[in-house]
Design an enzyme around this catalytic site. Structure first.
Site, short mmCIF file in Angstrom:
data_model
loop_
_atom_site.label_atom_id
_atom_site.label_comp_id
_atom_site.label_asym_id
_atom_site.label_seq_id
_atom_site.Cartn_x
_atom_site.Cartn_y
_atom_site.Cartn_z
CB ALA A 1 -0.93 0.00 1.21
CG ASP B 1 8.46 0.70 -0.53
OD1 ASP B 1 9.61 1.19 -0.42
OD2 ASP B 1 7.42 1.40 -0.50
CB CYS C 1 10.96 6.80 1.79
SG CYS C 1 9.74 6.53 3.08
#
Length: 418
Positions: free
Chosen positions: A110, A177, A230
């Site tokens: 997501a 991720d 990130c």
């Protein structure tokens, strides 16, 4: 921008003479970007109709920098022609090297930016599992999969550990991720600043290790694993990968890179590309398609110019499953294309079906901009057609209507109206 003091000191220590350049990057506005959805339109064709000024993102052939506001409020966005994505976040998915026909997993998927990018590379072939442990976020993921017209995805809501118990050595490619401390999100989401702490960095690193271990179990021999974050924290990036490789003798590092915001146009990202040189590759028993096809096939013959295969009925909802779709006990939000519902002797098509069709595959009503905007608000419109019709704008599907007596009744789900 009021950055956390400990974060600033850590970055100063790590970057040395480049620290001032890094710090000055926070004086620039956050970069905006979009990725063209090649399941519906090529990048070259989108350039011709784009309402935005586009500038190429170096690491994604279908990615572009845009300066415009309102990216998520256009008719082209509603039609699924592009996905709004921060430019540096586009770097990880291409590194997975996905090929048509492969089994692919996006383990922490997501809202779906990287997962739908992988779907474009599969181009309807193979099978794509998109997983998200948080149910509310999994619903957002599922809606993005629907809007972009992905036909071969299975969207699940499960822990990585649960999935690893079912899909041992099954996937050819896996993207992780990982949930992280979000240091690259400070400009985009200032709410991330007060949430940052060294304790949170350590907590994220521990969780990432568990996720990577689960991914390792599911990766087949010769498979590729891409890990991305990130954040700039070494504990979550380089140190994490070094520890993972040290504890798994058959994992080989192919590439590792950190994108800093003072070096590229973007908010920053990290990725590592790895390959598994041991183990095997397992096949799993596919979910057996089962449905009484008569009612749907009659509707299909009357309204479509394409045939969907592998029909499977779950309750009253009819799906077209991906080829050789494996059975799973994980909570599943969608599997393949949700064709529609069987209701009291009739078939009601779903929005998911509308969004994965091309204009030549259904009977269409192509509408002008004003009518299209009204349709997206839930309005009816005048039409001399009769029956189910795919509403399109410049040939790109927006959803269904049912026309009779001079009026096209709006069948757009309330949840996707604007």
């Amino acid at each position: 921008m009021n950055l956390p003091i400990e974060f600033v000191e850590r970055m100063k220590s790590g970057l040395g003479e480049n620290f001032e350049k890094f710090l000055s990057s926070y004086d620039r506005p956050a970069e905006k970007g979009l990725r063209v959805n090649t399941l519906k339109i090529s990048a070259e064709e989108f350039k011709k109709i784009s309402p935005f000024s586009l500038e190429q993102v170096p690491w994604e052939e279908n990615g572009f920098y845009v300066a415009d506001e309102g990216l998520g409020k256009t008719l082209y966005h509603a039609a699924g022609l592009y996905y709004v994505q921060e430019p540096s976040a586009m770097c990880a998915a291409p590194e997975l090297g996905v090929k048509k026909g492969e089994r692919v997993l996006d383990l922490c998927s997501a809202p779906g930016g990287k997962g739908t990018s992988l779907a474009q590379r599969l181009d309807g072939s193979g099978i794509l599992f998109l997983n998200e442990i948080n149910f509310s976020r999994a619903k957002i993921l599922s809606s993005n999969v629907e809007r972009l017209g992905v036909k071969n995805a299975v969207v699940t809501c499960a822990s990585p550990e649960k999935l690893s118990g079912e899909f041992f050595e099954y996937f050819d490619k896996i993207l992780v991720d990982a949930p992280c401390s979000g240091e690259g999100m400070f400009k985009k989401e200032e709410a991330a600043i007060p949430e940052w702490s060294l304790d949170n960095v350590k907590l994220c690193a521990a969780r990432q290790q568990e996720i990577l271990d689960s991914a390792y179990k599911m990766l087949a021999f010769g498979g590729r694993l891409v890990y991305s974050t990130c954040t700039f924290a070494p504990e979550e990036d380089e140190i994490q990968i070094e520890a993972f490789i040290a504890s798994h003798a058959d994992i080989r590092l192919l590439k590792m890179q950190k994108l800093y915001p003072h070096e590229i146009r973007g908010e920053g990202h990290f990725f590592a590309v790895m390959e598994k040189t041991g183990g095997g590759r397992r096949d799993l028993k596919p979910l057996k398609p089962s449905a009484d096809e008569k009612l749907y096939r009659q509707w299909e013959r009357e309204n479509l110019n394409v045939t969907f295969k592998n029909l499977h009925l779950a309750g009253s909802v009819l799906y077209s499953l991906p080829q050789d779709c494996p059975k799973t006990s994980a909570q599943t939000l969608r599997a393949g294309v949700r064709l529609g519902e069987l209701l009291k002797g009739r078939f009601e098509p779903s929005h998911s079906l509308a969004m994965c069709l091309k204009k030549e595959e259904a009977h269409c009503i192509d509408v002008e901009e004003k009518t299209a905007l009204g349709y997206l608000r839930g309005l009816t419109f005048e039409s001399n057609e009769r029956g189910w019709r795919l509403v399109t704008y410049k040939g790109y599907p927006l959803g269904w209507c049912k026309a009779s007596d001079g009026t096209a009744k709006n069948k757009l789900p309330k949840g996707v109206r604007i």
